[in-house]
Design a protein around this motif. Structure first.
Motif, short mmCIF file in Angstrom:
data_model
loop_
_atom_site.label_atom_id
_atom_site.label_comp_id
_atom_site.label_asym_id
_atom_site.label_seq_id
_atom_site.Cartn_x
_atom_site.Cartn_y
_atom_site.Cartn_z
N THR A 1 0.81 -1.21 0.00
CA THR A 1 0.00 0.00 0.00
C THR A 1 0.85 1.26 0.00
O THR A 1 0.32 2.36 -0.08
N VAL A 2 2.17 1.12 0.04
CA VAL A 2 3.07 2.27 0.01
C VAL A 2 3.36 2.59 -1.46
O VAL A 2 3.91 1.76 -2.18
N PRO A 3 2.98 3.80 -1.92
CA PRO A 3 3.10 4.10 -3.35
C PRO A 3 4.51 4.01 -3.92
O PRO A 3 4.68 3.73 -5.09
N ASP A 4 5.53 4.25 -3.13
CA ASP A 4 6.90 4.25 -3.63
C ASP A 4 7.49 2.84 -3.80
O ASP A 4 8.57 2.69 -4.35
N ILE A 5 6.79 1.84 -3.33
CA ILE A 5 7.29 0.46 -3.43
C ILE A 5 6.44 -0.28 -4.47
O ILE A 5 5.25 -0.47 -4.29
N PRO A 6 7.04 -0.69 -5.58
CA PRO A 6 6.28 -1.33 -6.66
C PRO A 6 5.98 -2.81 -6.38
O PRO A 6 6.42 -3.70 -7.10
N ALA A 7 5.20 -3.07 -5.34
CA ALA A 7 4.89 -4.44 -4.95
C ALA A 7 4.18 -5.21 -6.05
O ALA A 7 4.29 -6.43 -6.12
N HIS A 8 3.50 -4.53 -6.95
CA HIS A 8 2.78 -5.21 -8.03
C HIS A 8 3.72 -5.91 -8.99
O HIS A 8 3.31 -6.76 -9.75
N ARG A 9 5.01 -5.58 -8.93
CA ARG A 9 5.99 -6.21 -9.82
C ARG A 9 6.52 -7.54 -9.31
O ARG A 9 7.27 -8.22 -10.00
N VAL A 10 6.13 -7.91 -8.11
CA VAL A 10 6.62 -9.17 -7.54
C VAL A 10 5.69 -10.30 -7.98
O VAL A 10 4.54 -10.36 -7.57
N VAL A 11 6.22 -11.14 -8.83
CA VAL A 11 5.47 -12.29 -9.34
C VAL A 11 6.30 -13.55 -9.07
O VAL A 11 7.46 -13.45 -8.67
N ASN A 12 5.73 -14.69 -9.31
CA ASN A 12 6.52 -15.91 -9.08
C ASN A 12 7.53 -16.13 -10.21
O ASN A 12 7.56 -15.37 -11.18
N ARG A 13 8.32 -17.16 -10.11
CA ARG A 13 9.42 -17.39 -11.07
C ARG A 13 8.95 -17.66 -12.49
O ARG A 13 9.73 -17.62 -13.43
N ASN A 14 7.66 -17.93 -12.65
CA ASN A 14 7.10 -18.18 -13.98
C ASN A 14 6.32 -16.97 -14.52
O ASN A 14 5.73 -17.06 -15.58
N GLY A 15 6.31 -15.87 -13.76
CA GLY A 15 5.58 -14.69 -14.20
C GLY A 15 4.11 -14.72 -13.89
O GLY A 15 3.32 -13.98 -14.46
N VAL A 16 3.69 -15.56 -12.95
CA VAL A 16 2.28 -15.66 -12.57
C VAL A 16 2.01 -14.69 -11.42
O VAL A 16 2.79 -14.57 -10.48
N LEU A 17 0.87 -14.02 -11.49
CA LEU A 17 0.48 -13.04 -10.49
C LEU A 17 -0.06 -13.72 -9.23
O LEU A 17 -1.23 -13.63 -8.89
N THR A 18 0.81 -14.39 -8.52
CA THR A 18 0.38 -15.16 -7.35
C THR A 18 0.03 -14.28 -6.15
O THR A 18 -0.64 -14.73 -5.25
N HIS B 1 -4.08 -11.45 -4.71
CA HIS B 1 -5.11 -11.44 -3.66
C HIS B 1 -4.76 -10.50 -2.50
O HIS B 1 -5.59 -10.23 -1.66
N HIS B 2 -3.54 -9.97 -2.49
CA HIS B 2 -3.13 -9.05 -1.44
C HIS B 2 -3.48 -7.60 -1.77
O HIS B 2 -3.30 -6.72 -0.93
N PHE B 3 -3.97 -7.35 -2.95
CA PHE B 3 -4.34 -6.00 -3.36
C PHE B 3 -5.81 -5.76 -3.07
O PHE B 3 -6.59 -6.69 -2.92
N GLY B 4 -6.19 -4.48 -3.02
CA GLY B 4 -7.56 -4.11 -2.67
C GLY B 4 -8.62 -4.67 -3.60
O GLY B 4 -9.70 -5.07 -3.16
N HIS B 5 -8.34 -4.72 -4.86
CA HIS B 5 -9.27 -5.23 -5.88
C HIS B 5 -8.58 -6.39 -6.59
O HIS B 5 -7.39 -6.31 -6.88
N PRO B 6 -9.28 -7.45 -6.90
CA PRO B 6 -8.66 -8.63 -7.52
C PRO B 6 -7.90 -8.34 -8.82
O PRO B 6 -6.97 -9.06 -9.17
N GLU B 7 -8.28 -7.30 -9.54
CA GLU B 7 -7.64 -6.99 -10.83
C GLU B 7 -6.59 -5.89 -10.72
O GLU B 7 -5.96 -5.54 -11.72
N GLU B 8 -6.37 -5.34 -9.52
CA GLU B 8 -5.47 -4.20 -9.37
C GLU B 8 -4.03 -4.50 -9.78
O GLU B 8 -3.39 -3.71 -10.49
N MET B 9 -3.51 -5.64 -9.39
CA MET B 9 -2.13 -5.99 -9.74
C MET B 9 -1.97 -6.07 -11.25
O MET B 9 -1.02 -5.52 -11.82
N GLN B 10 -2.90 -6.73 -11.91
CA GLN B 10 -2.84 -6.84 -13.36
C GLN B 10 -2.95 -5.47 -14.01
O GLN B 10 -2.22 -5.16 -14.95
#
Length: 72
Positions: A11-28, A31-40
């Motif tokens: 939730t800290v805007p300066d930290i791009p947490a949405h870029r952390v995916v698993n080793r295969n590039g899957v948005l695992t 579910h930690h974001f406010g809306h299910p589609e926010e990370m995508q």
């Protein structure tokens, strides 16, 4: 372990947490974001193409810290 650390900071805007995916590039972590589609949506806003929760052409975007270390 990175996922656990990023979970506390997505939730800290300066930290791009949405870029952390698993080793295969899957948005695992989506579910930690406010809306299910926010990370995508954040990744797509950066120009990435996502199909069925997976980054397409992931090798193009994957950051390998070992490659950086080899250049130093």
């Amino acid at each position: 372990m990175v996922g656990y650390a990023m979970n506390a900071s997505h939730t800290v805007p300066d930290i791009p947490a949405h870029r952390v995916v698993n080793r295969n590039g899957v948005l695992t972590g989506k579910h930690h974001f406010g809306h299910p589609e926010e990370m995508q949506q954040l990744l797509e806003a950066e120009g990435l193409k996502i199909i069925q929760d997976q980054i397409q052409d992931f090798k193009t975007y994957f950051w390998d810290p070992n490659e950086l270390e080899a250049r130093l």
